[in-house]
Scaffold this active site. Sequence first.
Site, PDB file in Angstrom:
ATOM      1  N   LYS A  41       0.851  -1.201   0.000  1.00  0.00           N
ATOM      2  CA  LYS A  41       0.000   0.000   0.000  1.00  0.00           C
ATOM      3  C   LYS A  41       0.879   1.241   0.000  1.00  0.00           C
ATOM      4  O   LYS A  41       0.618   2.222  -0.694  1.00  0.00           O
ATOM      5  CB  LYS A  41      -0.939  -0.014   1.215  1.00  0.00           C
ATOM      6  CG  LYS A  41      -2.035   1.046   1.185  1.00  0.00           C
ATOM      7  CD  LYS A  41      -1.613   2.409   1.707  1.00  0.00           C
ATOM      8  CE  LYS A  41      -2.753   3.415   1.646  1.00  0.00           C
ATOM      9  NZ  LYS A  41      -2.356   4.760   2.098  1.00  0.00           N
ATOM     10  N   ASP A  46      -5.259   5.124 -15.670  1.00  0.00           N
ATOM     11  CA  ASP A  46      -6.281   4.310 -15.001  1.00  0.00           C
ATOM     12  C   ASP A  46      -5.664   3.627 -13.776  1.00  0.00           C
ATOM     13  O   ASP A  46      -4.990   2.616 -13.895  1.00  0.00           O
ATOM     14  CB  ASP A  46      -6.792   3.275 -16.022  1.00  0.00           C
ATOM     15  CG  ASP A  46      -7.885   2.384 -15.464  1.00  0.00           C
ATOM     16  OD1 ASP A  46      -8.029   2.290 -14.229  1.00  0.00           O
ATOM     17  OD2 ASP A  46      -8.596   1.759 -16.271  1.00  0.00           O
ATOM     18  N   HIS A  98       3.594  12.037  10.307  1.00  0.00           N
ATOM     19  CA  HIS A  98       2.218  12.200   9.848  1.00  0.00           C
ATOM     20  C   HIS A  98       1.453  13.211  10.686  1.00  0.00           C
ATOM     21  O   HIS A  98       0.538  13.847  10.205  1.00  0.00           O
ATOM     22  CB  HIS A  98       1.481  10.858  10.017  1.00  0.00           C
ATOM     23  CG  HIS A  98       1.387  10.062   8.759  1.00  0.00           C
ATOM     24  ND1 HIS A  98       0.268  10.091   7.975  1.00  0.00           N
ATOM     25  CD2 HIS A  98       2.243   9.223   8.159  1.00  0.00           C
ATOM     26  CE1 HIS A  98       0.451   9.285   6.950  1.00  0.00           C
ATOM     27  NE2 HIS A  98       1.644   8.742   7.027  1.00  0.00           N
TER      28      HIS A  98
HETATM   29  P1  NAD Z   1      -7.549   4.396 -26.850  1.00  0.00           P
HETATM   30  O1  NAD Z   1      -8.205   3.318 -27.647  1.00  0.00           O
HETATM   31  O2  NAD Z   1      -8.306   5.650 -26.584  1.00  0.00           O
HETATM   32  O3  NAD Z   1      -6.162   4.791 -27.532  1.00  0.00           O
HETATM   33  C1  NAD Z   1      -5.265   3.859 -28.022  1.00  0.00           C
HETATM   34  C2  NAD Z   1      -5.124   3.986 -29.513  1.00  0.00           C
HETATM   35  O4  NAD Z   1      -4.394   5.161 -29.835  1.00  0.00           O
HETATM   36  C3  NAD Z   1      -4.335   2.861 -30.121  1.00  0.00           C
HETATM   37  O5  NAD Z   1      -5.179   1.747 -30.325  1.00  0.00           O
HETATM   38  C4  NAD Z   1      -3.804   3.471 -31.408  1.00  0.00           C
HETATM   39  O6  NAD Z   1      -4.711   3.298 -32.463  1.00  0.00           O
HETATM   40  C5  NAD Z   1      -3.742   4.976 -31.103  1.00  0.00           C
HETATM   41  N1  NAD Z   1      -2.372   5.511 -30.995  1.00  0.00           N
HETATM   42  C6  NAD Z   1      -1.934   6.694 -31.485  1.00  0.00           C
HETATM   43  N2  NAD Z   1      -0.650   6.896 -31.205  1.00  0.00           N
HETATM   44  C7  NAD Z   1      -0.212   5.821 -30.523  1.00  0.00           C
HETATM   45  C8  NAD Z   1       1.047   5.448 -29.942  1.00  0.00           C
HETATM   46  N3  NAD Z   1       2.136   6.236 -30.012  1.00  0.00           N
HETATM   47  N4  NAD Z   1       1.114   4.291 -29.253  1.00  0.00           N
HETATM   48  C9  NAD Z   1       0.034   3.498 -29.148  1.00  0.00           C
HETATM   49  N5  NAD Z   1      -1.170   3.782 -29.704  1.00  0.00           N
HETATM   50  C10 NAD Z   1      -1.301   4.958 -30.386  1.00  0.00           C
HETATM   51  O7  NAD Z   1      -7.067   3.912 -25.423  1.00  0.00           O
HETATM   52  P2  NAD Z   1      -6.471   2.560 -24.850  1.00  0.00           P
HETATM   53  O8  NAD Z   1      -5.138   2.875 -24.329  1.00  0.00           O
HETATM   54  O9  NAD Z   1      -6.609   1.422 -25.817  1.00  0.00           O
HETATM   55  O10 NAD Z   1      -7.478   2.270 -23.635  1.00  0.00           O
HETATM   56  C11 NAD Z   1      -7.327   2.950 -22.430  1.00  0.00           C
HETATM   57  C12 NAD Z   1      -8.682   3.182 -21.778  1.00  0.00           C
HETATM   58  O11 NAD Z   1      -9.383   1.945 -21.594  1.00  0.00           O
HETATM   59  C13 NAD Z   1      -8.551   3.779 -20.408  1.00  0.00           C
HETATM   60  O12 NAD Z   1      -9.430   4.869 -20.329  1.00  0.00           O
HETATM   61  C14 NAD Z   1      -9.025   2.663 -19.487  1.00  0.00           C
HETATM   62  O13 NAD Z   1      -9.576   3.195 -18.318  1.00  0.00           O
HETATM   63  C15 NAD Z   1     -10.029   1.953 -20.322  1.00  0.00           C
HETATM   64  N6  NAD Z   1     -10.421   0.562 -20.007  1.00  0.00           N
HETATM   65  C16 NAD Z   1      -9.732  -0.236 -19.132  1.00  0.00           C
HETATM   66  C17 NAD Z   1     -10.106  -1.545 -18.926  1.00  0.00           C
HETATM   67  C18 NAD Z   1      -9.310  -2.413 -17.992  1.00  0.00           C
HETATM   68  O14 NAD Z   1      -8.256  -2.000 -17.537  1.00  0.00           O
HETATM   69  N7  NAD Z   1      -9.742  -3.645 -17.671  1.00  0.00           N
HETATM   70  C19 NAD Z   1     -11.196  -2.081 -19.633  1.00  0.00           C
HETATM   71  C20 NAD Z   1     -11.856  -1.266 -20.526  1.00  0.00           C
HETATM   72  C21 NAD Z   1     -11.458   0.052 -20.730  1.00  0.00           C
END
Ligand code: NAD
Length: 422
Positions: A260, A276, A374
């Site tokens: 923690k 996240d 603290h």
């Molecule tokens: P996203 O889909 O918004 O963005 C990712 C996309 O950005 C990539 O798929 C790619 O197409 C593009 N991209 C552009 N430049 C890039 C680069 N330099 N590197 C990589 N990709 C690039 O977001 P994400 O990261 O796929 O998803 C994150 C979100 O999903 C967070 O908000 C999270 O809270 C949420 N989420 C989390 C869970 C979980 O942790 N279990 C489940 C569902 C959703």
Amino acid sequence: MKTSAVPGFYKKPLAERLALLKEFADLTDEEVETLSQTGALPEDLVDRMIENVVGTMPLPLGMALNFLINDREYIVPMAIEEPSVVAAASNAAKMARESGGFTTNSTDPIMIGQIQLVGVAHPNAARMTILEHKPAILEKANEQDPTLVKFGGGAKDLEVRVLHTARGPMVITHLLVDCRDAMGANAVNTMAEAVAPMLERLTGGRVYLRIISNLAKYRLARARAVFSADAIGGDEVVEGILEAYHFAAADPYRCATHNKGIMNGIDAVVIATGNDWRAIEAGAHAYAARSGHYSPLTTWERDEEGNLVGTIEVPLAVGLVGGATATHPTAKANVKLLGVKTAQELAQIIASVGLAQNFAALRALATEGIQRGHMSLHARNIAVMAGATVEEVDRVVERLLAAKVVRVDKAQEILEEIRGKG
Ligand code: NAD
């Protein structure tokens, strides 16, 4: 009669949502005004980020100083409500820099997407069939995200496991996706959904879940630091920290609090950069328990010169694009402040902060106890809770600490006395 069932709440303008809450909970105008603040987030942006928005929940943003990581200077933004965390991180980083600061590395940013197949007649043969079709499966996955592929990421490999469950065998396919600078949940989930029909065709099974795993064991960030015995208070302190670490390594009750303390630092930077933190928390604790024995995310040893050497290894699925990282103006400013160019670099900074935080907590625990440091900050919170005004806070804190009783009732008693005299 009051009801929490409000059809179309999400369609109402913010002012109407707030009016409804005012009525529902008999809020004062001042309370409504407090809820409605959106701070650095423009109202239309905040209304698009989540559902049923009425305002924002501000957190203090502090800066951890003194971080020297791989010979580079970093000022690290931390968003957290808990007193002492930022001061402790800065202090630990100051001690670490005397022996060169933090040295870090990481794996590639690989996330796991899980696809669950049930009702497979011959699960082991199905596993082989899936593996035999790896190139086609990866191609299908990569078609979903040409942008990610363009940046050097994308689906890179497959793992297939036969899982024996209370409902019979399941064939679990792991799609290993290099997410580059994205956290990757959306990217990976989209790929997992896209390849699922193919897996059904190949195996005759039925797919249910298609979702990222937060146990990001292929997306690790690591850091190491040496704390010279002289800089941290001598041999006794080194001994105390080693005793504290081995207590955590042997005992899950202590280990939960050990980890923690690490997450105090990690979460604060994760939040400050718009990432996240639930994903990070889930991943960290699942990783800590991967051997079946819940274990510390850090290690502590003494080197030949008698100095304390700490390491940390933790899954850190953080991004610089996607989610709130790219839309939240404060997160964007914090990322600029850090000067990071890749998600891996950000993860390595975060790991260093986790290690620093752990060191600070162990040192405090092994020496004067955690409460002394603290207490003065805690006393401020207690004084405010008791109703002290800005002018009164310092006097109340001083008297709480002198009395060695830091409780709201004591603060109220002191306030009454002060006000009586005034
Ligand atoms: P996203 O889909 O918004 O963005 C990712 C996309 O950005 C990539 O798929 C790619 O197409 C593009 N991209 C552009 N430049 C890039 C680069 N330099 N590197 C990589 N990709 C690039 O977001 P994400 O990261 O796929 O998803 C994150 C979100 O999903 C967070 O908000 C999270 O809270 C949420 N989420 C989390 C869970 C979980 O942790 N279990 C489940 C569902 C959703």
